[in-house]
Write an enzyme that holds these catalytic residues in place. Structure first.
Site, PDB file in Angstrom:
ATOM      1  CB  SER A   1      -0.936  -0.003   1.212  1.00  0.00           C
ATOM      2  OG  SER A   1      -1.797  -1.088   1.193  1.00  0.00           O
TER       3      SER A   1
ATOM      4  CG  HIS B   1      -5.594  -2.440  -0.781  1.00  0.00           C
ATOM      5  ND1 HIS B   1      -4.674  -2.116  -1.757  1.00  0.00           N
ATOM      6  CD2 HIS B   1      -5.111  -1.905   0.362  1.00  0.00           C
ATOM      7  CE1 HIS B   1      -3.692  -1.421  -1.219  1.00  0.00           C
ATOM      8  NE2 HIS B   1      -3.940  -1.283   0.069  1.00  0.00           N
TER       9      HIS B   1
END
Length: 863
Positions: free
Chosen positions: A711, A831
């Site tokens: 991320s 994600h």
């Protein structure tokens, strides 16, 4: 600990310890454990309940994927490691006007998917298939993720009608149920070694029936106190279930009846199509909804709800009434109910408008219960006034947060605050003071709202020092539990709610190098708490506690004469009642020690880091060492049980390190703000300093040092690759941001500009271009780069997979130098990188085997 990520804050639960439970939901999956729908620092298990970097959670809706994109027929690369250039054209260091790889931003185009699939094939051809590897890492990780010995964490959904036993719900995934079972038991059974569970919803069966790879995303229950059908407030009867396709953030929302244990008929229930939706109950028959209403104007530029509507049961969604709107340039808006009647306070209706990731305006009004009901509800006839009070703006700083606790309003500061300048003194002594950033204050809510901030006496519950920080708080019925960090060590303190304020009654004597969190089991009924403890090498334990015991019992282990809080033992704390569940050792931690060390960054700042290694480690540089970092969004890293890292890395003899670099929240808002925007380079200098300290202390050499992050941590990895390739022997860059020129145009990227800056302003020339790895790839200055594995997910609708795709393709095309770059894109997973345990184990094993094998070759070279 707070629910903030590359997205928006969860206004309803700002700064409550219970928030971190949400962060755990998927911790049992990957090393990408999607506990907050983001890549987590280590392969943790379900137990881990820390703040970590929820890097991109809780966004509501994605922007148009076709925005500012063009499609071409450019062929995709079929090679994962390029040693020669397919195009000898040198890319300019900052090439922003013509991006030849923009076609890879078209997520599901034929060309993009071909690129992904061919890259995956070549990646496995070079690195090997983790499922068939002789290392056995895949099976070890899968055994951890699917182990029946995992703690089944639960949520209370009321009590039984007959004996008042607590009803507990849990989502359980294993080899037979990879999608999961939503199931229930009661507390008396839960306390036994083998609880009796009954299945409420079989998600695997639902997925098979619907032909959709459903991934559980949570449940939003109707409060018992707002439900006339709850049998006197005994049990929860309705909830909103969120399910996503393949693990994406966008979800389908459908109402579920917990009495009949079936979905509510769509003609009478609340059902919402796929979107990043915000939905919560105002009352049994009225819903607050923020979603894509299909009019092209209901979302912000960041892709979150701009409009909140009240949707009445039995009516069509398009007929719902708009009650609150924000601006198109905002990040998001929300509305929720805070019912403080159980603490002799009122019911509050709160509206919030987040202008940026860190700034929010809030409005509140007191309402009667009848005001929450549908317009045609017969109970509304008893309302004394037709309309509730007007909304009042909560007059605090825009970067502060607020919540309610009985008659009190809690205020968390992110910058210094002087409620009333000295020249405007009204006679009160407290309101002329400047309250320090990172402080937690409280004030009489009615006085503040009706008479203004100038008339208030402010009370300080917590004021930070240079090395301490507020890590959040939780409420029981009568107590507030404050979680703090002291030099990145955990501490719990307990305060009793009284008419005069919050009275300190006790807590941990010392901060501890463990994760120690608490949350209320049922704040509407009593002061019982769940206690979650774990450490890097200490398996997780779930215990039952009671906040009321703190003031009744100051010394627990009387026979030893020891005071509470010593020796990192939760059983010696006054609030401890009994252990409920304990995770067995999931890996062999014999001989391992945890040390906290400090490196000195470029500007002289001391940067703490935790190192897990053998007690008798030989400092000869030949220890395969994995350095993990994040450094963003005020998200802290800290101790937690690292089962997947244990079996993947530590059992092999490796050293594991977590760096508490600036940009995180380890030392409060100031530590985070020290790495914002133009100061972002401080995060990278800190990470480099820790890496250099490990080399200088001969724990490792550059050839035996790997770096890993995902991320925002993926951006960190990209910067390490382009700026210090000499310091690392291998890099794993997961679900990353890399193109900082276009990040704000992709999915929820616009909401992150408060963290990084605005590429369309002078920020790009002033500083942003300095940490855009995609634009900093240099073909000549570095003769060699460390091997790098880049991973992402096609279904990641949080951080666009185009970041990873474009970076890798550009590196391959530049070629020329020694650039061993491998790329794997999981077609599902969101994600978190994976949609179930098998995918998680695959991605984890791929990464750890890559790093281990690469570093072992480095050991041979150094010898």
């Amino acid at each position: 600990m707070r629910l903030v990520v590359l997205g928006v804050r969860q206004q309803q639960v700002v700064s409550t310890t219970s928030s971190r439970l949400l962060l755990t939901v998927l911790l049992s999956s990957l090393n990408y454990n999607a506990r907050a729908f983001s890549l987590l620092p280590v392969g943790a298990s379900q137990h881990s309940r820390r703040r970590h970097h929820l890097a991109f959670q809780n966004r509501r809706n994605e922007p148009n994927r076709n925005n500012n994109r063009r499609r071409t027929t450019t062929s995709s690369s079929s090679s994962v490691v390029r040693s020669s250039s397919s195009s000898n054209k040198k890319m300019s260091t900052i090439d922003i006007d013509d991006d030849p790889y923009i076609w890879l931003e078209d997520v599901e185009s034929e060309e993009s998917l071909t690129f992904a699939k061919e890259s995956n094939e070549q990646c496995l051809a070079h690195l090997g298939d983790p499922k068939t590897s002789s290392t056995g890492t895949y099976q070890k990780v899968l055994d951890v993720l699917e182990s029946d010995d995992r703690i089944a964490y639960v949520t209370k959904y009321g009590t039984t009608d007959d004996d008042g036993d607590a009803i507990l719900f849990n989502v359980w995934k294993d080899s037979k149920n990879p999608k999961g079972l939503w199931r229930k038991t009661v507390m008396s059974s839960y306390k036994t070694e083998n609880p009796e569970w009954s299945t409420v919803l079989d998600i695997d069966a639902l997925a098979e029936r619907d032909g959709i790879s459903w991934v559980w995303k949570g449940s939003t229950a109707l409060s018992r106190r707002l439900d006339p059908m709850s049998n006197g407030g005994k049990r929860i009867t309705r909830t909103l279930l969120s399910l996503s396709r393949g693990g994406a953030d966008a979800t389908y929302v459908k109402e579920f009846d917990l009495v009949s244990e079936t979905f509510v008929d769509e003609h009478d229930g609340f059902t919402l199509p796929e979107a990043k939706t915000s939905a919560s109950y105002k009352s049994r028959d009225v819903l607050f909804v923020g979603t894509d209403f299909g009019d092209g104007n209901s979302l912000t530029d960041s892709g979150y709800p701009r409009v909140i509507k009240e949707w009445v049961r039995g009516t069509k969604l398009q007929d719902a009434t708009t009650v609150f709107e924000g601006e198109k340039t905002d990040v998001s808006v929300s509305t929720y109910i805070s019912d403080q009647r159980l603490r002799d306070g009122p019911i509050y209706e709160v509206r919030s408008r987040s202008m940026t990731f860190y700034t929010t305006k809030r409005w509140v009004r007191r309402v009667q219960y009848e005001h929450l009901l549908a317009p045609n509800d017969p109970l509304r006839e008893g309302i004394s006034d037709d309309e509730p009070e007007d909304f009042i703006e909560i007059d605090i700083q825009e970067d502060a947060s607020a919540s309610f606790f009985g008659k009190w309003m809690m205020i968390s500061l992110r910058s210094d605050w002087e409620p009333v300048p000295a020249a405007g003194s009204t006679g009160n002594t407290s309101n002329n003071k400047v309250y320090k950033s990172g402080s937690l204050l409280y004030v009489d809510a009615e006085t503040f709202l009706l008479k203004g901030k100038e008339a208030c006496d402010y009370k300080v519950l917590f004021e930070p020092t240079d090395r301490t920080a507020n890590d959040g708080y939780a409420f029981t019925k009568n107590y507030l539990i404050l979680s703090t960090m002291d030099n990145v060590k955990s501490k719990l303190d307990f305060y009793k709610l009284t008419d005069n304020g919050c009275e300190y009654v006790g807590g941990n004597k010392e901060a501890q190098i463990i994760s120690c969190d608490a949350s209320a089991i049922d704040p509407t009924e009593n002061d019982q708490i769940w206690l979650y403890t774990s450490g890097y090498t200490q398996p997780s334990t779930l215990s039952l506690g009671d906040a009321s015991r703190v003031e009744k019992k100051k010394v627990v282990v009387e026979e030893t004469g020891e005071e509470e809080g010593n020796n990192n033992n939760a059983k010696k704390e006054s609030y401890f009642v009994e252990d409920l569940k304990s995770l067995p050792e999931m890996y062999n931690a014999a001989g391992l020690v945890v040390d906290q060390k400090f490196a000195t960054s470029k500007d002289g700042t001391k940067i703490p880091y935790f190192m897990v290694s053998k007690k008798d480690i030989v400092l000869d540089g030949n220890n395969p060492t994995l350095l993990y970092g994040y450094g963003g969004f005020e998200i802290s890293l800290g101790p937690k049980y690292i089962a997947t890292v244990g079996v993947s890395w530590l059992e092999r003899g490796g050293v594991y390190v977590e760096a508490n670099i600036r940009g995180g929240g380890e030392f409060g808002p100031a530590w985070h703000q020290a790495g914002l925007k133009s100061k972002r380079h401080k995060c990278y200098e800190d990470f480099i300093a820790v890496g250099e300290d490990l080399v200088e202390s001969q724990v490792c050499t550059p050839a035996t040092l790997a770096a890993r992050g995902g991320s925002n941590g993926g951006l960190l990895m990209g910067m390490m690759y382009v700026s210090r390739p000499d310091l690392f022997g291998a890099i794993h860059c997961a679900v990353p941001l890399l193109d900082m020129r276009r990040f704000h145009t992709l999915l929820a990227g616009a909401s992150w500009m408060a963290e990084f800056g605005d590429p369309d302003s002078s920020d790009w020339d002033d500083f942003l271009h300095k940490y855009s790895p995609y634009h900093l790839i240099d073909n000549n200055n570095n003769p060699s780069y460390p091997p790098m594995l880049v991973t992402t997910s096609t279904r990641d609708d949080r951080v666009h997979p185009g970041h990873a795709r474009k970076m890798v393709k550009k590196l391959w095309d530049l070629g020329g130098n020694n650039r061993p770059v491998y790329y794997y894109e999981n077609i599902e997973g969101g994600h978190g990188g994976a949609a179930d345990a098998k995918q998680s184990a695959f991605m984890t094993a791929l990464a750890y085997d890559f790093m281990w094998d690469t570093l072992c070759r480095g050991i041979k070279k150094s010898e």
